[in-house]
Design a protein around this motif. Sequence first.
Motif, PDB file in Angstrom:
ATOM      1  N   MET A   1      20.684  -6.214  18.269  1.00 64.15           N
ATOM      2  CA  MET A   1      21.460  -6.337  17.028  1.00 64.15           C
ATOM      3  C   MET A   1      20.682  -5.737  15.864  1.00 64.15           C
ATOM      4  SD  MET A   1      22.817  -9.811  15.158  1.00 64.15           S
ATOM      5  CE  MET A   1      23.541  -9.722  13.519  1.00 64.15           C
ATOM      6  N   THR A   2      21.355  -4.899  15.100  1.00 64.70           N
ATOM      7  CA  THR A   2      20.727  -4.273  13.943  1.00 64.70           C
ATOM      8  C   THR A   2      20.805  -5.202  12.741  1.00 64.70           C
ATOM      9  OG1 THR A   2      21.299  -2.052  14.722  1.00 64.70           O
ATOM     10  CG2 THR A   2      20.780  -2.293  12.392  1.00 64.70           C
ATOM     11  N   LEU A   3      19.683  -5.344  12.053  1.00 64.59           N
ATOM     12  CA  LEU A   3      19.602  -6.199  10.873  1.00 64.59           C
ATOM     13  C   LEU A   3      19.863  -5.362   9.630  1.00 64.59           C
ATOM     14  CD1 LEU A   3      18.741  -9.233  10.332  1.00 64.59           C
ATOM     15  CD2 LEU A   3      16.488  -8.305   9.735  1.00 64.59           C
ATOM     16  N   ARG A   4      20.962  -5.681   8.937  1.00 58.61           N
ATOM     17  CA  ARG A   4      21.266  -4.965   7.692  1.00 58.61           C
ATOM     18  C   ARG A   4      20.423  -5.576   6.569  1.00 58.61           C
ATOM     19  NH1 ARG A   4      25.573  -2.145   6.355  1.00 58.61           N
ATOM     20  NH2 ARG A   4      25.958  -3.382   4.476  1.00 58.61           N
ATOM     21  N   VAL A   5      19.611  -4.731   5.935  1.00 61.42           N
ATOM     22  CA  VAL A   5      18.649  -5.220   4.953  1.00 61.42           C
ATOM     23  C   VAL A   5      18.887  -4.536   3.611  1.00 61.42           C
ATOM     24  CG1 VAL A   5      16.211  -5.599   4.416  1.00 61.42           C
ATOM     25  CG2 VAL A   5      16.964  -5.514   6.804  1.00 61.42           C
ATOM     26  N   GLY A   6      18.887  -5.339   2.566  1.00 61.23           N
ATOM     27  CA  GLY A   6      18.942  -4.823   1.205  1.00 61.23           C
ATOM     28  C   GLY A   6      17.599  -5.001   0.530  1.00 61.23           C
ATOM     29  N   LEU A   7      17.267  -4.080  -0.367  1.00 61.31           N
ATOM     30  CA  LEU A   7      15.990  -4.095  -1.071  1.00 61.31           C
ATOM     31  C   LEU A   7      16.219  -4.365  -2.551  1.00 61.31           C
ATOM     32  CD1 LEU A   7      12.925  -3.549  -1.337  1.00 61.31           C
ATOM     33  CD2 LEU A   7      13.487  -1.099  -1.489  1.00 61.31           C
ATOM     34  N   PRO A  26      13.854   1.046  13.839  1.00 60.41           N
ATOM     35  CA  PRO A  26      14.983   1.172  14.769  1.00 60.41           C
ATOM     36  C   PRO A  26      15.878  -0.065  14.833  1.00 60.41           C
ATOM     37  CG  PRO A  26      12.940   0.802  15.971  1.00 60.41           C
ATOM     38  CD  PRO A  26      12.557   1.033  14.540  1.00 60.41           C
ATOM     39  N   GLY A  27      15.361  -1.218  14.396  1.00 58.48           N
ATOM     40  CA  GLY A  27      16.151  -2.440  14.453  1.00 58.48           C
ATOM     41  C   GLY A  27      16.732  -2.856  13.120  1.00 58.48           C
ATOM     42  N   ALA A  28      16.602  -1.992  12.114  1.00 52.44           N
ATOM     43  CA  ALA A  28      17.096  -2.320  10.778  1.00 52.44           C
ATOM     44  C   ALA A  28      17.947  -1.194  10.228  1.00 52.44           C
ATOM     45  CB  ALA A  28      15.924  -2.605   9.833  1.00 52.44           C
ATOM     46  N   GLU A  29      18.909  -1.572   9.425  1.00 53.54           N
ATOM     47  CA  GLU A  29      19.695  -0.606   8.653  1.00 53.54           C
ATOM     48  C   GLU A  29      19.378  -0.834   7.181  1.00 53.54           C
ATOM     49  OE1 GLU A  29      24.288   0.258   7.227  1.00 53.54           O
ATOM     50  OE2 GLU A  29      23.915  -0.962   9.024  1.00 53.54           O
ATOM     51  N   GLY A 249      -4.395   0.363   9.172  1.00 52.96           N
ATOM     52  CA  GLY A 249      -3.450   1.464   9.278  1.00 52.96           C
ATOM     53  C   GLY A 249      -2.635   1.614   8.004  1.00 52.96           C
ATOM     54  N   PRO A 250      -1.681   2.532   7.970  1.00 51.76           N
ATOM     55  CA  PRO A 250      -0.836   2.723   6.788  1.00 51.76           C
ATOM     56  C   PRO A 250      -0.020   1.473   6.467  1.00 51.76           C
ATOM     57  CG  PRO A 250      -0.624   4.565   8.320  1.00 51.76           C
ATOM     58  CD  PRO A 250      -1.365   3.495   9.044  1.00 51.76           C
ATOM     59  N   ALA A 251       0.206   1.253   5.181  1.00 53.86           N
ATOM     60  CA  ALA A 251       0.974   0.070   4.752  1.00 53.86           C
ATOM     61  C   ALA A 251       2.382   0.073   5.334  1.00 53.86           C
ATOM     62  CB  ALA A 251       1.029   0.022   3.227  1.00 53.86           C
ATOM     63  N   VAL A 252       2.965   1.251   5.507  1.00 50.51           N
ATOM     64  CA  VAL A 252       4.328   1.307   6.022  1.00 50.51           C
ATOM     65  C   VAL A 252       4.389   0.819   7.467  1.00 50.51           C
ATOM     66  CG1 VAL A 252       4.203   3.712   6.813  1.00 50.51           C
ATOM     67  CG2 VAL A 252       6.402   2.743   6.099  1.00 50.51           C
ATOM     68  N   ASP A 253       3.311   1.032   8.230  1.00 47.55           N
ATOM     69  CA  ASP A 253       3.278   0.526   9.607  1.00 47.55           C
ATOM     70  C   ASP A 253       3.192  -0.998   9.617  1.00 47.55           C
ATOM     71  OD1 ASP A 253       3.361   3.137  10.427  1.00 47.55           O
ATOM     72  OD2 ASP A 253       1.265   3.240  11.065  1.00 47.55           O
ATOM     73  N   ALA A 254       2.385  -1.534   8.705  1.00 48.11           N
ATOM     74  CA  ALA A 254       2.294  -2.995   8.603  1.00 48.11           C
ATOM     75  C   ALA A 254       3.634  -3.589   8.178  1.00 48.11           C
ATOM     76  CB  ALA A 254       1.201  -3.384   7.615  1.00 48.11           C
ATOM     77  N   MET A 255       4.321  -2.918   7.274  1.00 50.77           N
ATOM     78  CA  MET A 255       5.632  -3.402   6.843  1.00 50.77           C
ATOM     79  C   MET A 255       6.621  -3.380   8.001  1.00 50.77           C
ATOM     80  SD  MET A 255       7.362  -4.678   4.328  1.00 50.77           S
ATOM     81  CE  MET A 255       6.516  -4.279   2.792  1.00 50.77           C
ATOM     82  N   ALA A 256       6.526  -2.378   8.854  1.00 55.74           N
ATOM     83  CA  ALA A 256       7.404  -2.324  10.028  1.00 55.74           C
ATOM     84  C   ALA A 256       7.168  -3.537  10.929  1.00 55.74           C
ATOM     85  CB  ALA A 256       7.168  -1.028  10.802  1.00 55.74           C
TER      86      ALA A 256
END
Length: 290
Positions: A1-7, A26-29, A249-256
């Motif tokens: 199931m894809t998680l729809r996320v708002g920022l 891959p698991g988020a929109e 590692g990069p912050a974006v990887d940690a956020m993932a």
Amino acid sequence: MTLRVGLLGTGPWAWKAHAPALAAHPGAEFAGVWGRRPEAATAIAEQFGARAYGDQDALIADVDAIAIALPPHLQAQAAVAAARAGRHLLLDKPLAATVDDARAVVEAVDAAGVRSVVFFTLRFDEGASGWIDTQAAAGGWFTGRADWYGAVFSGDASPYADSPWRREKGGLWDVGPHALSVLLPVLGDVTEVHAARGRGDTVHLVLRHEGGASSTAVLTLTAPPAGAGVAVEFRGEHGVATYPEGINGPAVDAMARAIDALAGPEPHPCDVHFGLRVTEILAAAEELLG
């Protein structure tokens, strides 16, 4: 199931970590973005394939989860609103600017039964979290230290130097959560807090932990650039464990990885309850500083 996320939020951290991680996961929109500066929300939306919203509540209504990249006092307000709407929460540290606000977030999350993750960067970085887990499992520590010497306000132009809340709260509230996110899982909860001021915004903490170990932390955003850096160390039955250089590692990887935790079936240790505990310790130190 894809998680729809708002920022919610369009500052430097939203650009550097939240938006690219959400867009690539891959698991988020990455469904939409709202910010106090509409032009910045539009720019993020265009770059990362999301929709810009002009109304925060409308974005909350359209998604499964909300990621927040706002100053702590605004984050707490938005998190309560999103939790009450039944939305899962990906939050930043510190959870809130006051203990009362942090408790309000916890109460809203618990009442709604939604999942929560607070993004303490090192706890989601693969190398750093592995090192922390190893020290926690080893046990037998006598003392520890976690020093964060930032140069946000003393070095070359930093994208975070324009942050009013960082100027007001300083290193205690900005990098203090990083130090506590390492010390607490290894040494246990804090039972006693002592604090003293140094030059600039520098704060020195001395902490006692529930197992009897003690720790110290030096926290600042005004270190001389040549002296900036991070130093973490534990000493005990097994000798000395020093935080290795170059494992982050990069912050974006940690956020993932934080997005993975939010979507996962099990609660993560860095949820709003842990965020509240960190806020309580920071507030206790701030009160001692006067």
